[in-house]
Enzyme design. Sequence first.
Site, short mmCIF file in Angstrom:
data_model
loop_
_atom_site.label_atom_id
_atom_site.label_comp_id
_atom_site.label_asym_id
_atom_site.label_seq_id
_atom_site.Cartn_x
_atom_site.Cartn_y
_atom_site.Cartn_z
N SER A 1 -4.04 10.31 24.28
CA SER A 1 -3.82 10.48 25.73
C SER A 1 -3.61 11.96 26.08
O SER A 1 -4.05 12.41 27.15
CB SER A 1 -2.65 9.62 26.22
OG SER A 1 -1.42 10.09 25.72
N ASN A 2 -3.00 12.72 25.20
CA ASN A 2 -2.88 14.16 25.46
C ASN A 2 -4.24 14.85 25.39
O ASN A 2 -4.54 15.71 26.21
CB ASN A 2 -1.90 14.81 24.47
CG ASN A 2 -0.46 14.56 24.87
OD1 ASN A 2 0.07 15.21 25.76
ND2 ASN A 2 0.17 13.58 24.22
N HIS B 1 5.95 17.64 21.08
CA HIS B 1 6.82 16.64 20.45
C HIS B 1 7.63 15.94 21.54
O HIS B 1 8.19 16.60 22.42
CB HIS B 1 7.76 17.33 19.45
CG HIS B 1 8.61 16.35 18.71
ND1 HIS B 1 8.10 15.54 17.71
CD2 HIS B 1 9.92 16.02 18.84
CE1 HIS B 1 9.07 14.76 17.26
NE2 HIS B 1 10.17 15.03 17.93
C1 GRF Z 1 2.74 12.31 21.65
O1 GRF Z 1 3.92 11.63 22.00
C2 GRF Z 1 3.04 13.66 21.07
O2 GRF Z 1 4.18 14.25 21.61
C3 GRF Z 1 3.27 13.34 19.61
O3 GRF Z 1 2.32 12.35 19.31
C4 GRF Z 1 2.02 11.60 20.49
C5 GRF Z 1 0.54 11.59 20.67
O4 GRF Z 1 0.16 10.75 21.73
N1 GRF Z 1 3.15 14.51 18.78
P1 GRF Z 1 -1.37 10.70 22.18
O5 GRF Z 1 -2.19 10.36 20.93
O6 GRF Z 1 -1.74 12.03 22.73
O7 GRF Z 1 -1.46 9.61 23.20
#
Ligand code: GRF
Length: 190
Positions: free
Chosen positions: A15-16, A111
Amino acid sequence: MDLKNIIIFASGNGSNFEAIAQATIDNNLNVRIIELICDNPTAYVIQRAKKFNIPILIVDKNQFLNKKNREEFIVQYLKKYEIDLIVLAGYMQIIGDTLLNAYPNKIINIHPSLLPAFKGKDAIQQAYNYGVKFTGVSTHFVDRMVDSGKIIHQAIVPIEKDISLSELETRIHSVEHRLYIETIKFVLSN
Ligand code: GRF
């Protein structure tokens, strides 16, 4: 406009990754995502990268003898690019010396806690179970330790009474998507 080149490393949902990719399309972030590097061949982030036509390199951990070997392959592969920043977005590997030495001060991570509290896996749940009243999101440069390194930005998310864990996760992820874009802009302009 001169676009900066970033590489995103991810292992899971992505999602990021998607928030960053969408921001480049919405002209909210002047970067070019030149490649997704993914260590998990079944990760959903791969579907997201295909949707945005972003090239994908799958570096399956099982194909390499060890971390050093795997990172040497990645560094060699990336030599063809001028890279301004490596963005870890849910990349489930600890970055080793080979990558750190190849890209000093050019690797960042996000994080889902207010570091240095609740490092490691399941940080949202750790904070929820502990009963803290505030948690949040941190972005930081990557160093040799897990979820360590100089903090760049933080955002606070209150843990309201009676909020469920899944509601808290949703809130934290939406804060992440906004904060990471701000951090990428900030790091690339400094
Ligand atoms: C996020 O919560 C990030 O902070 C952590 O891993 C997760 C990744 O989420 N490091 P996504 O795969 O981007 O949805």
